[in-house]
Design a protein around this motif. Structure first.
Motif, PDB file in Angstrom:
ATOM      1  N   VAL A  62       1.038  -1.233   0.097  1.00 59.86           N
ATOM      2  CA  VAL A  62      -0.089   0.141   0.056  1.00 59.86           C
ATOM      3  C   VAL A  62       0.724   1.386   0.078  1.00 59.86           C
ATOM      4  O   VAL A  62       0.664   2.269  -0.713  1.00 59.86           O
ATOM      5  CB  VAL A  62      -0.922   0.114   1.127  1.00 59.86           C
ATOM      6  CG1 VAL A  62      -1.407   1.196   1.376  1.00 59.86           C
ATOM      7  CG2 VAL A  62      -1.967  -1.169   0.981  1.00 59.86           C
ATOM      8  N   TYR A  63       1.693   1.100   0.846  1.00 59.14           N
ATOM      9  CA  TYR A  63       2.752   2.342   1.049  1.00 59.14           C
ATOM     10  C   TYR A  63       3.757   2.721  -0.306  1.00 59.14           C
ATOM     11  O   TYR A  63       3.793   3.909  -0.881  1.00 59.14           O
ATOM     12  CB  TYR A  63       3.757   2.110   1.966  1.00 59.14           C
ATOM     13  CG  TYR A  63       5.200   2.895   1.813  1.00 59.14           C
ATOM     14  CD1 TYR A  63       5.136   3.994   2.454  1.00 59.14           C
ATOM     15  CD2 TYR A  63       6.262   1.989   1.595  1.00 59.14           C
ATOM     16  CE1 TYR A  63       6.578   4.529   2.399  1.00 59.14           C
ATOM     17  CE2 TYR A  63       7.702   2.491   1.542  1.00 59.14           C
ATOM     18  CZ  TYR A  63       7.756   3.912   2.022  1.00 59.14           C
ATOM     19  OH  TYR A  63       8.945   4.328   2.062  1.00 59.14           O
ATOM     20  N   PHE A  73     -10.970  12.582   3.011  1.00 61.02           N
ATOM     21  CA  PHE A  73      -9.617  12.251   2.586  1.00 61.02           C
ATOM     22  C   PHE A  73      -9.242  10.954   2.051  1.00 61.02           C
ATOM     23  O   PHE A  73      -8.955  10.728   1.026  1.00 61.02           O
ATOM     24  CB  PHE A  73      -8.898  12.675   3.880  1.00 61.02           C
ATOM     25  CG  PHE A  73      -7.207  12.201   3.611  1.00 61.02           C
ATOM     26  CD1 PHE A  73      -6.574  12.606   2.592  1.00 61.02           C
ATOM     27  CD2 PHE A  73      -6.850  11.159   4.382  1.00 61.02           C
ATOM     28  CE1 PHE A  73      -5.038  12.216   2.341  1.00 61.02           C
ATOM     29  CE2 PHE A  73      -5.613  10.716   4.156  1.00 61.02           C
ATOM     30  CZ  PHE A  73      -4.623  11.195   3.146  1.00 61.02           C
ATOM     31  N   HIS A  74     -10.033   9.757   2.867  1.00 65.27           N
ATOM     32  CA  HIS A  74      -9.530   8.568   2.404  1.00 65.27           C
ATOM     33  C   HIS A  74     -10.471   8.052   1.229  1.00 65.27           C
ATOM     34  O   HIS A  74     -10.228   7.088   0.648  1.00 65.27           O
ATOM     35  CB  HIS A  74      -9.946   7.775   3.861  1.00 65.27           C
ATOM     36  CG  HIS A  74      -8.952   7.561   4.894  1.00 65.27           C
ATOM     37  ND1 HIS A  74      -7.738   7.054   4.781  1.00 65.27           N
ATOM     38  CD2 HIS A  74      -8.859   8.410   5.854  1.00 65.27           C
ATOM     39  CE1 HIS A  74      -7.066   7.072   5.773  1.00 65.27           C
ATOM     40  NE2 HIS A  74      -7.655   8.028   6.435  1.00 65.27           N
ATOM     41  N   GLU A  75     -11.673   8.593   0.918  1.00 62.01           N
ATOM     42  CA  GLU A  75     -12.428   8.452  -0.074  1.00 62.01           C
ATOM     43  C   GLU A  75     -11.671   9.058  -1.309  1.00 62.01           C
ATOM     44  O   GLU A  75     -11.411   8.099  -2.352  1.00 62.01           O
ATOM     45  CB  GLU A  75     -13.758   9.254  -0.111  1.00 62.01           C
ATOM     46  CG  GLU A  75     -14.618   8.499   1.071  1.00 62.01           C
ATOM     47  CD  GLU A  75     -16.026   9.366   1.247  1.00 62.01           C
ATOM     48  OE1 GLU A  75     -16.862   8.785   2.150  1.00 62.01           O
ATOM     49  OE2 GLU A  75     -16.015  10.389   0.531  1.00 62.01           O
ATOM     50  N   TYR A  94      -7.879   7.642  -6.080  1.00 60.81           N
ATOM     51  CA  TYR A  94      -6.905   7.756  -6.828  1.00 60.81           C
ATOM     52  C   TYR A  94      -6.004   6.498  -6.923  1.00 60.81           C
ATOM     53  O   TYR A  94      -5.399   6.159  -7.919  1.00 60.81           O
ATOM     54  CB  TYR A  94      -5.689   8.772  -6.270  1.00 60.81           C
ATOM     55  CG  TYR A  94      -6.071  10.245  -6.656  1.00 60.81           C
ATOM     56  CD1 TYR A  94      -6.173  10.581  -8.018  1.00 60.81           C
ATOM     57  CD2 TYR A  94      -6.868  11.271  -5.823  1.00 60.81           C
ATOM     58  CE1 TYR A  94      -6.542  11.919  -8.413  1.00 60.81           C
ATOM     59  CE2 TYR A  94      -7.188  12.485  -6.285  1.00 60.81           C
ATOM     60  CZ  TYR A  94      -6.852  12.777  -7.612  1.00 60.81           C
ATOM     61  OH  TYR A  94      -7.292  14.050  -7.861  1.00 60.81           O
ATOM     62  N   MET A  95      -6.004   5.648  -5.889  1.00 58.42           N
ATOM     63  CA  MET A  95      -5.386   4.502  -5.664  1.00 58.42           C
ATOM     64  C   MET A  95      -5.781   3.490  -6.592  1.00 58.42           C
ATOM     65  O   MET A  95      -5.272   2.522  -7.198  1.00 58.42           O
ATOM     66  CB  MET A  95      -5.542   3.992  -4.435  1.00 58.42           C
ATOM     67  CG  MET A  95      -4.449   4.672  -3.348  1.00 58.42           C
ATOM     68  SD  MET A  95      -2.891   4.267  -3.359  1.00 58.42           S
ATOM     69  CE  MET A  95      -2.749   2.681  -2.489  1.00 58.42           C
ATOM     70  N   THR A  96      -7.275   3.242  -6.813  1.00 56.08           N
ATOM     71  CA  THR A  96      -7.919   2.266  -7.789  1.00 56.08           C
ATOM     72  C   THR A  96      -7.267   2.648  -9.328  1.00 56.08           C
ATOM     73  O   THR A  96      -7.416   2.022 -10.022  1.00 56.08           O
ATOM     74  CB  THR A  96      -9.530   2.546  -7.629  1.00 56.08           C
ATOM     75  OG1 THR A  96      -9.640   3.745  -7.900  1.00 56.08           O
ATOM     76  CG2 THR A  96     -10.079   2.232  -6.473  1.00 56.08           C
TER      77      THR A  96
END
Length: 395
Positions: free
Chosen positions: A45-46, A376-378, A383-385
């Motif tokens: 993840v990092y 923020f987490h949403e 962006y991560m997807t």
């Protein structure tokens, strides 16, 4: 939205925050939200956060106040990338990878300076402020080199209202209007481009998201900051607005009603710090708190491992100190802000990191009152997807 309309809007926010204080309420999301505890500890993840977020999105890496004159530069590390930001003689700001095209050494030491050219200390290859290779030491013995093809690797860079943004992707681009959606006009209204840079401090803590979560809510003010923040600002009393992935967070003061009712209603939008405060969040990693005497701008970067972050606390003020006594007072305030941030927020963050790594719980939960953290987490997940067709989060 023009300036008058923005002031009117801020006045409406002030009125809303008076209601929060009088009724002991706060901004509410629709539901609670959970986040996997492993996302604060996991190596994969990092790495993905660095590659998909920090190396793709525009990062606020410097201030106009740090590079006010032609020839000024700033060299720094950003998530392991050596970055050099320069101001050319025509006032243009540019960014490069601080890497000599000969053998990869830096052409400038980390920090600030002023020069007309950059000379690599390894073999003395020389570059202009525009990144062009302009000199090769003893070129006759070295051999033929296409200088035009051997300049410093340029990074997308744009200066706006006192802030300098850089993309760490040399092949990327920057669209500040599309990304911030009018939010940067706040800094135009503040006259941020003309402010004075005092200096910075560096602190280290837990996973960058653990640290950043603390900047996004005031639910903890009474319990964690009983003598520093809570005497001014009530706990669990926040207002949130989203501008793309970035946020403006409003924190009313205990005396907001009394303070604002002393001035005409049409002036309420001009009373920041005199009844209410804002924390301005620039996604993914910047928190800005403007105060009358001094402003703290925190830049959070993932550290060398998932359990660490490196935070640069920058300090600016509207005008340069007039004398040594005033400069000393500002230094004392810098140290106070730094100490509160580290000793009260980052120390508990290190304890949270240990707790998450223990495996005690599979997930964390953010309440309806912690809508800033949820938002923020949403956006981080969006962006991560890497799916631009997916619906964007909505505040």
């Amino acid at each position: 939205m023009d300036r008058a309309a923005r002031i009117g809007h801020l006045g409406e926010l002030a009125e809303t925050m008076i209601g929060y204080v009088e009724n002991k309420t706060t901004f509410q999301g629709k539901d609670t939200m959970t986040v996997p505890a492993a996302s604060y500890c996991d190596e994969k993840v990092y790495r993905q956060e660095i590659d998909r977020v920090f190396k793709r999105l525009p990062l606020m890496l410097a201030f106009t106040a740090e590079l006010p004159n032609a020839g000024d530069y700033k060299a720094m590390d950003a998530v392991g990338m050596p970055v050099l930001i320069t101001r050319d003689k025509d006032g243009t700001v540019r960014a490069f990878l601080n890497v000599c095209s000969h053998r990869g050494a830096p052409v400038a030491e980390d920090g600030h300076g002023n020069c007309s050219r950059f000379v690599c200390k390894y073999h003395a290859w020389t570059y202009g402020r525009d990144g062009r290779l302009i000199g090769i030491n003893d070129q006759k013995s070295f051999g033929e080199v296409d200088k035009a093809a051997r300049g410093l690797k340029q990074l997308p860079c744009e200066e706006r209202h006192g802030l300098i943004f850089v993309s760490l992707d040399p092949e990327g681009s920057i669209d500040l209007d599309g990304y911030f959606r009018g939010y940067l006009d706040d800094f135009k209204d503040l006259g941020f481009a003309d402010w004075h840079f005092i200096g910075s401090r560096e602190i280290h803590g837990a996973n960058w998201k653990i640290a950043f979560d603390g900047y996004l809510e005031g639910y903890h003010f009474q319990s964690l900051h009983p003598e520093t923040i809570f005497p001014r600002t009530p706990s669990n009393t926040m207002h949130y607005e989203g501008y793309g992935p970035s946020m403006r967070i409003g924190f009313p003061q205990h005396e907001i009603g009394n303070l604002l009712k002393e001035v005409p209603r049409e002036e309420w939008g001009t009373r920041e710090n005199y009844g209410y405060d804002f924390v301005r969040i620039l996604f993914p990693n910047v928190s800005i708190f403007v105060a009358p005497e001094i402003t703290q701008v925190a830049q959070l970067f993932p550290g060398p491992t998932p359990d660490k972050n490196r935070t640069v606390l920058n300090y600016l003020c509207r005008e340069a100190p007039r004398d040594d006594e005033e400069a000393e007072k500002l230094e004392q305030m810098v140290n106070f802000f730094r100490d509160v941030t580290y000793e009260e927020d980052y120390v508990i963050g290190l304890q949270i990191q240990k707790g998450l790594e223990s495996g005690a719980h599979d997930e964390l939960i953010f309440g309806k009152n912690e809508r800033g953290n949820q938002y923020f987490h949403e956006w981080l997940n969006w962006y991560m997807t890497g799916d631009p067709s997916a619906p964007e989060p909505v505040m």
